[in-house]
Design a protein around this motif. Structure first.
Motif, mmCIF file in Angstrom:
data_model
loop_
_atom_site.group_PDB
_atom_site.id
_atom_site.type_symbol
_atom_site.label_atom_id
_atom_site.label_comp_id
_atom_site.label_asym_id
_atom_site.label_seq_id
_atom_site.Cartn_x
_atom_site.Cartn_y
_atom_site.Cartn_z
ATOM 1 N N SER A 1 -47.724 -76.414 -9.778
ATOM 2 C CA SER A 1 -47.220 -76.909 -11.064
ATOM 3 C C SER A 1 -48.191 -77.909 -11.682
ATOM 4 C CB SER A 1 -45.841 -77.559 -10.880
ATOM 5 O OG SER A 1 -44.875 -76.589 -10.531
ATOM 6 N N PHE A 2 -48.675 -78.832 -10.887
ATOM 7 C CA PHE A 2 -49.676 -79.787 -11.368
ATOM 8 C C PHE A 2 -50.911 -79.046 -11.876
ATOM 9 C CE2 PHE A 2 -53.474 -82.312 -10.870
ATOM 10 C CZ PHE A 2 -53.109 -83.591 -11.299
ATOM 11 N N THR A 3 -51.336 -78.027 -11.138
ATOM 12 C CA THR A 3 -52.549 -77.285 -11.481
ATOM 13 C C THR A 3 -52.380 -76.520 -12.786
ATOM 14 O OG1 THR A 3 -53.006 -77.083 -9.111
ATOM 15 C CG2 THR A 3 -54.260 -75.667 -10.606
ATOM 16 N N ARG A 4 -51.229 -75.866 -12.948
ATOM 17 C CA ARG A 4 -50.975 -75.152 -14.206
ATOM 18 C C ARG A 4 -50.905 -76.131 -15.375
ATOM 19 N NH1 ARG A 4 -46.206 -71.440 -11.668
ATOM 20 N NH2 ARG A 4 -47.496 -69.869 -10.643
ATOM 21 N N ASN A 5 -50.260 -77.258 -15.171
ATOM 22 C CA ASN A 5 -50.187 -78.260 -16.245
ATOM 23 C C ASN A 5 -51.571 -78.782 -16.601
ATOM 24 O OD1 ASN A 5 -47.417 -78.021 -16.384
ATOM 25 N ND2 ASN A 5 -46.996 -79.861 -15.183
ATOM 26 N N ARG A 6 -52.423 -78.941 -15.621
ATOM 27 C CA ARG A 6 -53.801 -79.348 -15.902
ATOM 28 C C ARG A 6 -54.492 -78.306 -16.770
ATOM 29 N NH1 ARG A 6 -58.820 -80.650 -11.630
ATOM 30 N NH2 ARG A 6 -60.329 -81.150 -13.273
ATOM 31 N N GLY A 7 -54.203 -77.034 -16.491
ATOM 32 C CA GLY A 7 -54.770 -75.961 -17.297
ATOM 33 C C GLY A 7 -54.299 -76.025 -18.744
ATOM 34 N N ILE A 8 -53.008 -76.274 -18.945
ATOM 35 C CA ILE A 8 -52.461 -76.392 -20.307
ATOM 36 C C ILE A 8 -53.140 -77.539 -21.046
ATOM 37 C CG2 ILE A 8 -50.394 -76.901 -21.650
ATOM 38 C CD1 ILE A 8 -48.765 -75.552 -19.383
ATOM 39 N N SER B 1 -47.902 -62.911 -15.902
ATOM 40 C CA SER B 1 -47.750 -61.884 -16.933
ATOM 41 C C SER B 1 -47.582 -62.395 -18.353
ATOM 42 C CB SER B 1 -46.536 -61.002 -16.607
ATOM 43 O OG SER B 1 -45.321 -61.718 -16.761
ATOM 44 N N TYR B 2 -47.491 -63.705 -18.559
ATOM 45 C CA TYR B 2 -47.177 -64.198 -19.903
ATOM 46 C C TYR B 2 -48.325 -64.991 -20.508
ATOM 47 C CZ TYR B 2 -46.574 -69.086 -18.542
ATOM 48 O OH TYR B 2 -46.804 -70.368 -18.113
ATOM 49 N N CYS B 3 -48.261 -65.123 -21.814
ATOM 50 C CA CYS B 3 -49.219 -65.906 -22.601
ATOM 51 C C CYS B 3 -48.417 -66.809 -23.527
ATOM 52 C CB CYS B 3 -50.113 -64.958 -23.400
ATOM 53 S SG CYS B 3 -51.229 -65.753 -24.579
ATOM 54 N N MET B 4 -48.825 -68.067 -23.677
ATOM 55 C CA MET B 4 -48.085 -69.026 -24.494
ATOM 56 C C MET B 4 -48.958 -69.547 -25.637
ATOM 57 S SD MET B 4 -45.999 -72.470 -23.271
ATOM 58 C CE MET B 4 -47.381 -73.079 -22.291
ATOM 59 N N ARG B 5 -48.378 -69.547 -26.831
ATOM 60 C CA ARG B 5 -49.085 -70.093 -27.986
ATOM 61 C C ARG B 5 -49.155 -71.623 -27.874
ATOM 62 N NH1 ARG B 5 -49.302 -67.633 -32.994
ATOM 63 N NH2 ARG B 5 -47.375 -66.445 -32.579
ATOM 64 N N LEU B 6 -50.317 -72.188 -28.153
ATOM 65 C CA LEU B 6 -50.492 -73.634 -28.097
ATOM 66 C C LEU B 6 -50.579 -74.267 -29.480
ATOM 67 C CD1 LEU B 6 -53.094 -73.942 -25.174
ATOM 68 C CD2 LEU B 6 -50.611 -74.244 -25.059
ATOM 69 N N ILE B 7 -51.351 -73.651 -30.379
ATOM 70 C CA ILE B 7 -51.549 -74.204 -31.709
ATOM 71 C C ILE B 7 -50.262 -74.046 -32.527
ATOM 72 C CG2 ILE B 7 -52.917 -74.097 -33.814
ATOM 73 C CD1 ILE B 7 -54.419 -75.078 -31.307
ATOM 74 N N GLY B 8 -49.768 -75.135 -33.087
ATOM 75 C CA GLY B 8 -48.553 -75.097 -33.887
ATOM 76 C C GLY B 8 -47.299 -74.879 -33.071
ATOM 77 N N ASN B 9 -47.374 -75.157 -31.765
ATOM 78 C CA ASN B 9 -46.245 -74.923 -30.875
ATOM 79 C C ASN B 9 -46.209 -76.031 -29.830
ATOM 80 O OD1 ASN B 9 -44.101 -73.421 -29.547
ATOM 81 N ND2 ASN B 9 -45.635 -72.873 -28.009
ATOM 82 N N ASP B 10 -45.035 -76.545 -29.556
ATOM 83 C CA ASP B 10 -44.887 -77.580 -28.539
ATOM 84 C C ASP B 10 -44.900 -76.907 -27.173
ATOM 85 O OD1 ASP B 10 -44.466 -79.975 -27.294
ATOM 86 O OD2 ASP B 10 -42.300 -80.009 -27.648
ATOM 87 N N PRO B 11 -45.969 -77.047 -26.390
ATOM 88 C CA PRO B 11 -46.054 -76.301 -25.128
ATOM 89 C C PRO B 11 -45.041 -76.789 -24.099
ATOM 90 C CG PRO B 11 -47.860 -77.862 -25.290
ATOM 91 C CD PRO B 11 -47.160 -77.890 -26.612
ATOM 92 N N ILE B 12 -44.681 -75.892 -23.184
ATOM 93 C CA ILE B 12 -43.782 -76.227 -22.090
ATOM 94 C C ILE B 12 -44.617 -76.470 -20.841
ATOM 95 C CG2 ILE B 12 -41.940 -75.338 -20.603
ATOM 96 C CD1 ILE B 12 -40.929 -73.771 -22.993
ATOM 97 N N TYR B 13 -44.255 -77.508 -20.105
ATOM 98 C CA TYR B 13 -44.963 -77.843 -18.874
ATOM 99 C C TYR B 13 -44.081 -77.535 -17.663
ATOM 100 C CZ TYR B 13 -48.385 -80.241 -21.793
ATOM 101 O OH TYR B 13 -49.348 -80.521 -22.731
ATOM 102 N N TYR B 14 -44.732 -77.342 -16.522
ATOM 103 C CA TYR B 14 -44.023 -77.091 -15.275
ATOM 104 C C TYR B 14 -43.538 -78.404 -14.662
ATOM 105 C CZ TYR B 14 -45.595 -72.239 -15.265
ATOM 106 O OH TYR B 14 -45.805 -70.914 -15.595
ATOM 107 N N ASN B 15 -42.410 -78.339 -13.956
ATOM 108 C CA ASN B 15 -41.853 -79.502 -13.267
ATOM 109 C C ASN B 15 -42.639 -79.732 -11.983
ATOM 110 O OD1 ASN B 15 -40.343 -81.374 -11.823
ATOM 111 N ND2 ASN B 15 -38.379 -80.522 -12.434
ATOM 112 N N GLU B 16 -43.427 -80.788 -11.948
ATOM 113 C CA GLU B 16 -44.314 -81.040 -10.816
ATOM 114 C C GLU B 16 -43.585 -81.566 -9.590
ATOM 115 O OE1 GLU B 16 -47.652 -83.410 -12.087
ATOM 116 O OE2 GLU B 16 -47.991 -82.145 -13.863
ATOM 117 N N GLU B 17 -42.308 -81.898 -9.721
ATOM 118 C CA GLU B 17 -41.533 -82.364 -8.570
ATOM 119 C C GLU B 17 -41.059 -81.202 -7.698
ATOM 120 O OE1 GLU B 17 -38.339 -84.746 -9.959
ATOM 121 O OE2 GLU B 17 -39.626 -86.295 -10.820
#
Length: 313
Positions: free
Chosen positions: A69-76, A163-179
């Motif tokens: 989760s931390f790693t994916r959030n770092r990617g975002i 399998s998914y792709c998330m829009r970042l520009i003009g969109n409030d991104p969702i982050y993973y729960n690192e706990e």
């Protein structure tokens, strides 16, 4: 449309056997995209495999082990910092067919109102065996906006972490729960379903390798941190299908605890389930002993290897 500006993130922890396959599947896409591989403190030869690649679209960085989760959030955060319009993820166990990003691009063009885009996936259960993924309550086989979202996720998850792709520009991104050490993908899916519009393509372009070594289910159950879903209770009345979706996931966690003899933990999840949301098979599983559940789990593994799917729903 011009090619979408996509950054792909592959988190890596001890994946020396599969990381080359994953990286190649990104670099060989029919639509080019940039790739960031984040080594999350691997102790095997993953780093050596990654460092053999020499491609201008591939970036590589290492960190101390912080979890997926931390790693994916770092990617975002990296994608946002560098001005990418979209972000996609691929687990190091899994791989894409060469048209994955091309199909995502078509979803983006067809459904501009969406902010999350996903293709179907196959589950690899043998050297040449795949399980076809089925979903609940999808109207047809065509690409579509998934609505109501949670009702489509009763059998399998519309969103796989590969399998998914998330829009970042003009969109409030969702982050993973690192706990969370487990169920972080389920928690992420719930947040998506509550706040985003999801476009889905039923053509499978992703292979989820269930046979890969060192998947998260190898972690001892007492070392796992999972969500209890309580924070989503206030949404039940307003969001169609949410309560049943959460109850199905509560059931899965409860059965897993029961199989390991952790009855008190199982009851914590069971007591919040509306039993009308479970099938007869699922209700029977909640009444089984630890030995019966372990025997059934072993049978399920054998059936998966020979290509038969023993569903609990």
């Amino acid at each position: 449309m011009s090619n979408p500006n996509i950054l792909v993130i592959i988190p890596v922890y001890n994946k020396q056997a599969t990381i080359e396959r994953a990286i190649n599947s990104v670099l060989e896409q029919t639509v080019s995209c940039d790739l960031l591989v984040i080594n999350d403190g691997s102790t095997d030869y993953s780093a050596s495999v990654i460092e053999k690649f020499n491609n201008p679209r591939l970036s590589y960085t290492s960190q101390l082990n912080h979890g997926v989760s931390f790693t994916r959030n770092r990617g975002i955060k990296t994608a946002l910092k560098n001005g990418y319009e979209y972000i996609a993820f691929l687990d190091a166990d899994d791989y894409w067919l060469d048209n994955h990003i091309e199909q995502i691009e078509q979803l983006i063009e067809k459904f501009p109102e969406a902010s999350v885009f996903a293709n179907n996936y196959h589950l690899k259960i043998g050297e040449s065996r795949w399980n076809r993924t089925k979903f609940s309550n999808l109207k047809d086989q065509e690409s579509q906006i998934v609505k109501p979202f949670f009702k489509a996720n009763y059998l399998n998850s519309i969103l796989s972490s590969s399998s998914y792709c998330m829009r970042l520009i003009g969109n409030d991104p969702i982050y993973y729960n690192e706990e969370l050490t487990h169920t972080e993908d389920t928690d992420f899916l719930i947040k998506v379903g509550l706040t985003k519009t999801v476009a889905f393509n039923n053509k499978a372009t992703v292979i989820i390798d269930k046979q890969a070594d060192n998947r998260s289910d190898a972690v001892h159950i007492l070392k796992r941190t999972v969500t209890n879903f309580d924070c989503y209770e206030e949404k039940y009345g307003a969001v169609e299908g949410l309560k049943k979706y959460l109850d199905i996931n509560r059931f899965s966690i409860a059965v897993n605890y029961r199989m390991h003899g952790l009855i008190e933990r199982a009851v914590f999840y069971q007591r919040k389930i509306d039993l009308d949301h479970l099938s007869c098979k699922q209700l029977q599983l909640l009444k089984m002993s630890r030995l019966q559940l372990k025997a059934l789990h072993k049978t399920k593994k054998i059936l998966e290897v020979i290509g038969l799917d023993l569903r609990t729903g």
